[in-house]
Design a protein around this motif. Structure first.
Motif, PDB file in Angstrom:
ATOM      1  N   GLN A  33      84.043 -39.427  40.161  1.00 54.18           N
ATOM      2  CA  GLN A  33      83.821 -38.954  38.796  1.00 54.18           C
ATOM      3  C   GLN A  33      84.367 -39.933  37.758  1.00 54.18           C
ATOM      4  OE1 GLN A  33      85.906 -35.317  37.539  1.00 54.18           O
ATOM      5  NE2 GLN A  33      83.951 -34.588  36.763  1.00 54.18           N
ATOM      6  N   GLN A  34      85.478 -40.583  38.075  1.00 53.32           N
ATOM      7  CA  GLN A  34      86.055 -41.560  37.156  1.00 53.32           C
ATOM      8  C   GLN A  34      85.089 -42.699  36.863  1.00 53.32           C
ATOM      9  OE1 GLN A  34      89.360 -41.484  35.630  1.00 53.32           O
ATOM     10  NE2 GLN A  34      88.897 -39.379  36.217  1.00 53.32           N
ATOM     11  N   LEU A  35      84.292 -43.085  37.861  1.00 56.12           N
ATOM     12  CA  LEU A  35      83.302 -44.143  37.678  1.00 56.12           C
ATOM     13  C   LEU A  35      82.037 -43.616  37.017  1.00 56.12           C
ATOM     14  CD1 LEU A  35      83.677 -45.886  41.160  1.00 56.12           C
ATOM     15  CD2 LEU A  35      84.496 -46.757  38.960  1.00 56.12           C
ATOM     16  N   VAL A  36      81.556 -42.475  37.518  1.00 60.45           N
ATOM     17  CA  VAL A  36      80.320 -41.875  37.007  1.00 60.45           C
ATOM     18  C   VAL A  36      80.418 -41.592  35.510  1.00 60.45           C
ATOM     19  CG1 VAL A  36      78.978 -39.719  37.060  1.00 60.45           C
ATOM     20  CG2 VAL A  36      79.515 -40.907  39.196  1.00 60.45           C
ATOM     21  N   ALA A  37      81.587 -41.128  35.061  1.00 58.30           N
ATOM     22  CA  ALA A  37      81.773 -40.754  33.657  1.00 58.30           C
ATOM     23  C   ALA A  37      81.739 -41.946  32.717  1.00 58.30           C
ATOM     24  CB  ALA A  37      83.107 -40.013  33.491  1.00 58.30           C
ATOM     25  N   ARG A  38      81.755 -43.155  33.273  1.00 55.33           N
ATOM     26  CA  ARG A  38      81.736 -44.370  32.458  1.00 55.33           C
ATOM     27  C   ARG A  38      80.478 -45.197  32.702  1.00 55.33           C
ATOM     28  NH1 ARG A  38      86.635 -42.651  33.567  1.00 55.33           N
ATOM     29  NH2 ARG A  38      88.353 -42.991  32.104  1.00 55.33           N
ATOM     30  N   SER A  39      79.470 -44.561  33.266  1.00 54.84           N
ATOM     31  CA  SER A  39      78.248 -45.278  33.621  1.00 54.84           C
ATOM     32  C   SER A  39      77.045 -44.789  32.817  1.00 54.84           C
ATOM     33  CB  SER A  39      77.966 -45.097  35.114  1.00 54.84           C
ATOM     34  OG  SER A  39      76.692 -45.598  35.457  1.00 54.84           O
ATOM     35  N   ARG A  40      76.270 -45.719  32.257  1.00 55.31           N
ATOM     36  CA  ARG A  40      75.060 -45.342  31.518  1.00 55.31           C
ATOM     37  C   ARG A  40      73.981 -44.813  32.447  1.00 55.31           C
ATOM     38  NH1 ARG A  40      71.086 -49.804  31.138  1.00 55.31           N
ATOM     39  NH2 ARG A  40      71.857 -51.607  32.320  1.00 55.31           N
ATOM     40  N   LEU A  41      74.210 -44.981  33.751  1.00 62.12           N
ATOM     41  CA  LEU A  41      73.278 -44.415  34.721  1.00 62.12           C
ATOM     42  C   LEU A  41      73.298 -42.891  34.667  1.00 62.12           C
ATOM     43  CD1 LEU A  41      71.352 -44.753  37.159  1.00 62.12           C
ATOM     44  CD2 LEU A  41      73.384 -44.917  38.629  1.00 62.12           C
ATOM     45  N   PHE A  42      74.480 -42.303  34.370  1.00 61.84           N
ATOM     46  CA  PHE A  42      74.646 -40.848  34.415  1.00 61.84           C
ATOM     47  C   PHE A  42      75.038 -40.189  33.090  1.00 61.84           C
ATOM     48  CE2 PHE A  42      75.690 -42.294  38.798  1.00 61.84           C
ATOM     49  CZ  PHE A  42      74.687 -41.616  39.471  1.00 61.84           C
ATOM     50  N   VAL A  43      75.517 -40.958  32.126  1.00 60.33           N
ATOM     51  CA  VAL A  43      76.071 -40.374  30.900  1.00 60.33           C
ATOM     52  C   VAL A  43      75.276 -40.851  29.681  1.00 60.33           C
ATOM     53  CG1 VAL A  43      78.151 -40.105  29.486  1.00 60.33           C
ATOM     54  CG2 VAL A  43      78.343 -40.322  31.976  1.00 60.33           C
ATOM     55  N   ASP A  44      74.994 -39.921  28.767  1.00 58.07           N
ATOM     56  CA  ASP A  44      74.229 -40.302  27.581  1.00 58.07           C
ATOM     57  C   ASP A  44      75.108 -41.148  26.647  1.00 58.07           C
ATOM     58  OD1 ASP A  44      75.604 -38.655  25.531  1.00 58.07           O
ATOM     59  OD2 ASP A  44      74.712 -36.953  26.575  1.00 58.07           O
ATOM     60  N   PHE A 304      82.942 -47.643  46.303  1.00 57.28           N
ATOM     61  CA  PHE A 304      83.636 -46.959  45.210  1.00 57.28           C
ATOM     62  C   PHE A 304      85.104 -47.386  45.151  1.00 57.28           C
ATOM     63  CE2 PHE A 304      80.195 -44.087  46.530  1.00 57.28           C
ATOM     64  CZ  PHE A 304      79.518 -43.962  45.329  1.00 57.28           C
ATOM     65  N   GLU A 305      85.715 -47.542  46.302  1.00 56.24           N
ATOM     66  CA  GLU A 305      87.126 -47.936  46.366  1.00 56.24           C
ATOM     67  C   GLU A 305      87.336 -49.283  45.661  1.00 56.24           C
ATOM     68  OE1 GLU A 305      90.299 -46.732  46.677  1.00 56.24           O
ATOM     69  OE2 GLU A 305      90.006 -46.162  48.765  1.00 56.24           O
ATOM     70  N   LYS A 306      86.424 -50.213  45.921  1.00 53.18           N
ATOM     71  CA  LYS A 306      86.513 -51.535  45.297  1.00 53.18           C
ATOM     72  C   LYS A 306      86.350 -51.431  43.778  1.00 53.18           C
ATOM     73  CE  LYS A 306      84.363 -56.125  45.358  1.00 53.18           C
ATOM     74  NZ  LYS A 306      83.272 -56.960  45.952  1.00 53.18           N
ATOM     75  N   ALA A 307      85.382 -50.617  43.333  1.00 55.81           N
ATOM     76  CA  ALA A 307      85.125 -50.464  41.893  1.00 55.81           C
ATOM     77  C   ALA A 307      86.276 -49.783  41.176  1.00 55.81           C
ATOM     78  CB  ALA A 307      83.829 -49.685  41.682  1.00 55.81           C
ATOM     79  N   LEU A 308      86.963 -48.884  41.853  1.00 59.31           N
ATOM     80  CA  LEU A 308      88.103 -48.198  41.237  1.00 59.31           C
ATOM     81  C   LEU A 308      89.258 -49.166  40.983  1.00 59.31           C
ATOM     82  CD1 LEU A 308      87.922 -44.930  43.340  1.00 59.31           C
ATOM     83  CD2 LEU A 308      87.795 -45.005  40.836  1.00 59.31           C
ATOM     84  N   SER A 309      89.354 -50.204  41.816  1.00 57.80           N
ATOM     85  CA  SER A 309      90.379 -51.235  41.617  1.00 57.80           C
ATOM     86  C   SER A 309      89.931 -52.275  40.597  1.00 57.80           C
ATOM     87  CB  SER A 309      90.689 -51.926  42.951  1.00 57.80           C
ATOM     88  OG  SER A 309      91.193 -51.007  43.883  1.00 57.80           O
ATOM     89  N   ASP A 310      88.638 -52.615  40.667  1.00 61.32           N
ATOM     90  CA  ASP A 310      88.071 -53.608  39.746  1.00 61.32           C
ATOM     91  C   ASP A 310      86.569 -53.359  39.671  1.00 61.32           C
ATOM     92  OD1 ASP A 310      87.251 -55.746  38.258  1.00 61.32           O
ATOM     93  OD2 ASP A 310      87.868 -57.290  39.697  1.00 61.32           O
ATOM     94  N   VAL A 311      86.104 -52.834  38.552  1.00 62.96           N
ATOM     95  CA  VAL A 311      84.693 -52.453  38.428  1.00 62.96           C
ATOM     96  C   VAL A 311      83.768 -53.660  38.523  1.00 62.96           C
ATOM     97  CG1 VAL A 311      84.492 -52.628  35.920  1.00 62.96           C
ATOM     98  CG2 VAL A 311      83.160 -50.899  37.159  1.00 62.96           C
ATOM     99  N   GLY A 312      84.283 -54.841  38.259  1.00 59.93           N
ATOM    100  CA  GLY A 312      83.505 -56.057  38.439  1.00 59.93           C
ATOM    101  C   GLY A 312      82.577 -56.388  37.274  1.00 59.93           C
ATOM    102  N   GLU A 313      81.904 -57.525  37.406  1.00 54.89           N
ATOM    103  CA  GLU A 313      80.987 -58.002  36.367  1.00 54.89           C
ATOM    104  C   GLU A 313      79.630 -57.313  36.475  1.00 54.89           C
ATOM    105  OE1 GLU A 313      81.806 -60.110  33.945  1.00 54.89           O
ATOM    106  OE2 GLU A 313      83.860 -60.221  34.727  1.00 54.89           O
TER     107      GLU A 313
END
Length: 333
Positions: A33-44, A304-313
């Motif tokens: 959820q921490q990632l999803v809530a910051r993604s334009r894929l899922f959030v307006d 997801f584990e990797k993105a939680l540490s560093d979401v990347g470019e």
């Protein structure tokens, strides 16, 4: 990566995640959820703007909940790994479909010891002989647990009776108001896929019930079954021996307790047993290894584990690596 052809963003969706053994299902959902809530894929865009500047915090998911709904379609115990179906946005309304769908599991049974939770995370309740159990005897016993069967859930479960969880009766020595109601489930297939014998590293849990805890559990059980006993069998061999283990594969209906199948099977063999590994390899159309045309591959937890540490470019289209992985495997709702 092929071009994503989703109609518009944000989307509501379903996708599968490969849950690792150890964390709870809810902690997995909260982290994603921490990632999803910051993604334009899922959030307006409007809600996404409010999330700007808010750091990822795996301990608190309030901000994420305000941005987008998320849920899971069937909890896995911390011990278990495998398919966990995630719903985002309107996808959460589809999650009930996965509670009663066909599921496939692989589980390892360790003989000779019964635990209060029916798995290796519980405490020893009873020891019983296991040396007489052979692969042939197990194969002969399996048909009685196949097809439409009545299964009694474990007393150490969260199911409620008169508003109180069953495990509370067992822990406090409170007599059950009535027997635990059996439920009709269907075991479509059940087979041994590997006979480990004594060639393994599994051992019985070190944790044991105290005499008071044993008495409490027996009191609860005897209230509905007079001959209930949780004493070790006198002919039990030395604890120093390595007990037999084997791996079962099964395809079952929703509501089936894998731990109960292992527990009841061991009893039918004149022994005791508990689960030491549990993997869900299929939940509806979401699978670990796709074999059929409609099978949906799951996203590895490491993504997801990797993105939680560093979401990347982001790539040239503005997508991060974890978003691309999810887009390749999601069902747009």
């Amino acid at each position: 990566m092929p071009k994503v052809t989703l109609s518009s963003f944000p989307v509501s969706a379903l996708f599968g995640v490969v849950k690792p053994s150890g964390p709870t299902s809810m902690s997995i959902v909260n982290d994603i959820q921490q990632l999803v809530a910051r993604s334009r894929l899922f959030v307006d865009p409007e809600k996404l703007e409010k999330m700007k500047g808010k750091k990822l915090d795996r301990r608190r998911g309030k901000a994420g909940r305000e941005a987008v709904k998320i849920g899971q379609g069937g909890t896995l115990d911390p011990l278990a790994d495998g398919v966990l179906v995630i719903g985002v946005g309107k996808g959460t309304k589809k999650l009930n479909e996965f509670l009663n769908c066909v599921k496939e599991y692989q589980t390892t049974c360790l003989l000779g010891c019964e635990t209060d939770s029916y798995d290796c995370e519980g405490a020893r309740v009873r020891l019983a002989p296991w040396q007489h159990v052979t692969r042939e005897k197990v194969e002969v016993a399996l048909p009685q647990f196949t097809g439409e069967i009545i299964q009694v859930p474990p007393i150490f479960s969260a199911l409620k009776m008169d508003g109180k969880p069953l495990y509370e009766y067992a822990r406090k020595g409170i007599p059950l108001p009535r027997p635990i109601e059996g439920r009709k489930v269907t075991v479509h297939s059940l087979e041994i896929v590997k006979w480990l014998g004594r060639d393994h590293a599994f051992r019985w849990p070190e944790k044991q019930l105290s005499s008071e805890e044993k008495q409490a559990l027996e009191t609860a059980l005897k209230s509905v079954q007079e001959d209930a006993s949780i004493n070790d069998e006198p002919e039990m061999a030395s604890n120093s021996q390595i007990p037999t283990a084997f791996v079962l594969k099964m395809k079952v209906s929703g509501g089936t307790y894998v731990r109960s199948i292992v527990h009841d099977l061991a009893h039918s063999l004149g022994s005791a047993g508990h689960v030491v590994t549990l993997k869900r390899s299929r939940q509806g159309r979401f699978v670990l290894d796709p074999v059929e045309e409609d099978d949906q591959e799951c996203v590895p937890w490491e993504v997801f584990e990797k993105a939680l540490s560093d979401v990347g470019e982001c790539d040239e289209d503005g997508w991060t690596e974890w978003e691309k992985n999810v887009m390749q495997r999601l069902n747009d709702v």
